[in-house]
Design a protein around this motif. Sequence first.
Motif, short mmCIF file in Angstrom:
data_model
loop_
_atom_site.label_atom_id
_atom_site.label_comp_id
_atom_site.label_asym_id
_atom_site.label_seq_id
_atom_site.Cartn_x
_atom_site.Cartn_y
_atom_site.Cartn_z
N MET A 124 0.83 -1.20 0.00
CA MET A 124 0.00 0.00 0.00
C MET A 124 0.87 1.26 0.00
SD MET A 124 -2.96 1.41 -0.13
CE MET A 124 -4.15 0.10 0.22
N ALA A 125 1.91 1.26 0.80
CA ALA A 125 2.82 2.41 0.84
C ALA A 125 3.43 2.66 -0.54
CB ALA A 125 3.91 2.19 1.87
N ALA A 126 3.83 1.59 -1.21
CA ALA A 126 4.43 1.74 -2.54
C ALA A 126 3.42 2.28 -3.54
CB ALA A 126 4.99 0.39 -3.00
N LEU A 127 2.18 1.77 -3.48
CA LEU A 127 1.14 2.25 -4.39
C LEU A 127 0.85 3.73 -4.17
CD1 LEU A 127 -1.19 1.94 -6.42
CD2 LEU A 127 -2.63 1.14 -4.51
N LEU A 128 0.69 4.12 -2.93
CA LEU A 128 0.38 5.52 -2.63
C LEU A 128 1.51 6.45 -3.05
CD1 LEU A 128 -1.31 5.17 0.88
CD2 LEU A 128 -2.42 5.37 -1.36
N ASP A 129 2.74 6.04 -2.79
CA ASP A 129 3.88 6.87 -3.16
C ASP A 129 3.96 7.06 -4.67
OD1 ASP A 129 4.69 7.26 -0.55
OD2 ASP A 129 6.15 5.62 -0.57
N ARG A 130 3.74 5.99 -5.41
CA ARG A 130 3.79 6.10 -6.87
C ARG A 130 2.66 6.95 -7.41
NH1 ARG A 130 3.46 0.40 -8.97
NH2 ARG A 130 3.51 1.43 -10.99
N ALA A 131 1.47 6.75 -6.87
CA ALA A 131 0.32 7.53 -7.33
C ALA A 131 0.50 9.02 -7.05
CB ALA A 131 -0.95 7.01 -6.66
N CYS A 132 1.02 9.33 -5.87
CA CYS A 132 1.21 10.74 -5.50
C CYS A 132 2.26 11.43 -6.36
CB CYS A 132 1.61 10.84 -4.02
SG CYS A 132 0.26 10.61 -2.88
N ARG A 133 3.21 10.68 -6.86
CA ARG A 133 4.21 11.29 -7.73
C ARG A 133 3.64 11.60 -9.11
NH1 ARG A 133 7.90 7.74 -4.84
NH2 ARG A 133 7.56 6.07 -6.36
N LEU A 134 2.49 11.02 -9.41
CA LEU A 134 1.87 11.26 -10.71
C LEU A 134 0.95 12.48 -10.69
CD1 LEU A 134 0.89 7.58 -11.60
CD2 LEU A 134 2.65 8.96 -12.73
N CYS A 135 0.07 12.54 -9.69
CA CYS A 135 -0.95 13.58 -9.66
C CYS A 135 -1.66 13.55 -8.30
CB CYS A 135 -1.97 13.37 -10.78
SG CYS A 135 -2.98 11.88 -10.58
N PRO A 136 -2.58 14.48 -8.03
CA PRO A 136 -3.35 14.42 -6.79
C PRO A 136 -4.13 13.11 -6.66
CG PRO A 136 -3.59 16.56 -7.81
CD PRO A 136 -2.88 15.70 -8.80
N VAL A 137 -4.35 12.68 -5.42
CA VAL A 137 -4.99 11.39 -5.14
C VAL A 137 -6.06 11.55 -4.07
CG1 VAL A 137 -4.62 9.02 -4.34
CG2 VAL A 137 -2.85 10.16 -5.70
N LEU A 138 -7.18 10.88 -4.25
CA LEU A 138 -8.18 10.67 -3.21
C LEU A 138 -8.31 9.17 -2.98
CD1 LEU A 138 -11.11 13.04 -4.33
CD2 LEU A 138 -9.43 13.49 -2.56
N PHE A 139 -8.65 8.76 -1.76
CA PHE A 139 -8.81 7.33 -1.46
C PHE A 139 -10.18 7.09 -0.86
CE2 PHE A 139 -8.24 3.10 -0.13
CZ PHE A 139 -7.09 2.59 -0.72
N VAL A 140 -10.95 6.20 -1.51
CA VAL A 140 -12.27 5.79 -1.03
C VAL A 140 -12.10 4.44 -0.34
CG1 VAL A 140 -14.60 5.10 -1.69
CG2 VAL A 140 -13.50 7.07 -2.81
N GLY A 141 -12.36 4.40 0.95
CA GLY A 141 -12.13 3.19 1.73
C GLY A 141 -13.17 2.10 1.51
N MET A 142 -12.90 0.91 2.05
CA MET A 142 -13.78 -0.25 1.91
C MET A 142 -15.01 -0.12 2.79
SD MET A 142 -11.72 -3.18 4.10
CE MET A 142 -10.09 -2.82 3.43
N ILE A 143 -16.04 -0.90 2.47
CA ILE A 143 -17.26 -0.95 3.28
C ILE A 143 -17.32 -2.28 4.01
CG2 ILE A 143 -18.56 0.65 1.84
CD1 ILE A 143 -19.83 -1.73 0.44
N PRO A 144 -18.00 -2.33 5.17
CA PRO A 144 -18.07 -3.58 5.94
C PRO A 144 -18.96 -4.61 5.26
CG PRO A 144 -19.44 -1.89 6.96
CD PRO A 144 -18.70 -1.22 5.85
N VAL A 145 -18.45 -5.82 5.11
CA VAL A 145 -19.20 -6.90 4.45
C VAL A 145 -20.31 -7.41 5.37
CG1 VAL A 145 -17.13 -7.59 3.19
CG2 VAL A 145 -17.71 -8.74 5.36
N ASP A 146 -21.17 -8.26 4.81
CA ASP A 146 -22.16 -8.98 5.61
C ASP A 146 -21.53 -10.31 6.02
OD1 ASP A 146 -24.26 -10.30 6.76
OD2 ASP A 146 -25.62 -10.08 5.05
N GLU A 147 -21.03 -10.38 7.24
CA GLU A 147 -20.31 -11.58 7.70
C GLU A 147 -21.17 -12.84 7.66
OE1 GLU A 147 -17.00 -10.12 10.90
OE2 GLU A 147 -19.09 -10.14 11.59
N ALA A 148 -22.48 -12.67 7.81
CA ALA A 148 -23.37 -13.84 7.84
C ALA A 148 -23.40 -14.58 6.51
CB ALA A 148 -24.78 -13.41 8.23
N GLN A 149 -22.98 -13.93 5.43
CA GLN A 149 -23.00 -14.54 4.10
C GLN A 149 -21.66 -15.17 3.72
OE1 GLN A 149 -25.90 -14.83 2.57
NE2 GLN A 149 -26.77 -13.69 4.28
#
Length: 235
Positions: A124-149
Amino acid sequence: MQMLASLSQLNSPHTLQASLRLLALGDSLVYGFGDPVGGGWVERLRRQWMTPGGANHALYNLGVRGDGVRQVSARLEDEFKSRGELRNRVPDLIILSVGVNDSPRLGRPDGKNYTDFDQFQSDMAALLDRACRLCPVLFVGMIPVDEAQMPFLNCLYYNHADQYRYKEATRLACAERHIPYLDLFDQWMARGLEWSKTQFTDDGLHPNVSGYQTLLHDILSWQAFQHWIRESDRV
């Protein structure tokens, strides 16, 4: 290459221009699987920007189902270098959304994580560093799964405890690099598990039509994204 983009740089009118080129890069949450009506939150947003007389931004959906951080990192530059409009330039903004597919347990609830946690942090650190060297970045985080499934595909045990650990590592990595991070996991958990279950398809992993409508609302209500849109519309 541009230097590491801070939030202030991201929202500076000097870094923006009319008719922007944006990439949404990540996994099935970007791809939009589970939304046969609107095609997911990225497609819904893309359509909003296609309204005559409105913003003329181009938003490319570069989500691949099943991708983890390492897979997204491997195709980062190639994704825009092969597109005509971007062939001789970097994007104006990259929206990243990846990590949930690195978190599940393999084979059984107490099995090994798909991606070792230490390896995930490094990737993740490597991905973020490379992306930031290209252009501005926003990060949309994950959502909680339905564990029962769970398990998904009879072998992947996604769970909230591991999701929280992996999303916190991502959030902190973004904070260190001044990348705005939308913590959807905490937002959706705060609304209650019973509500959250109504936002998923039967597999418990992918949002349904209502879930993607909610995702788009959450993203459009995000202060960092709102500020960026307001600044871009002034150009």
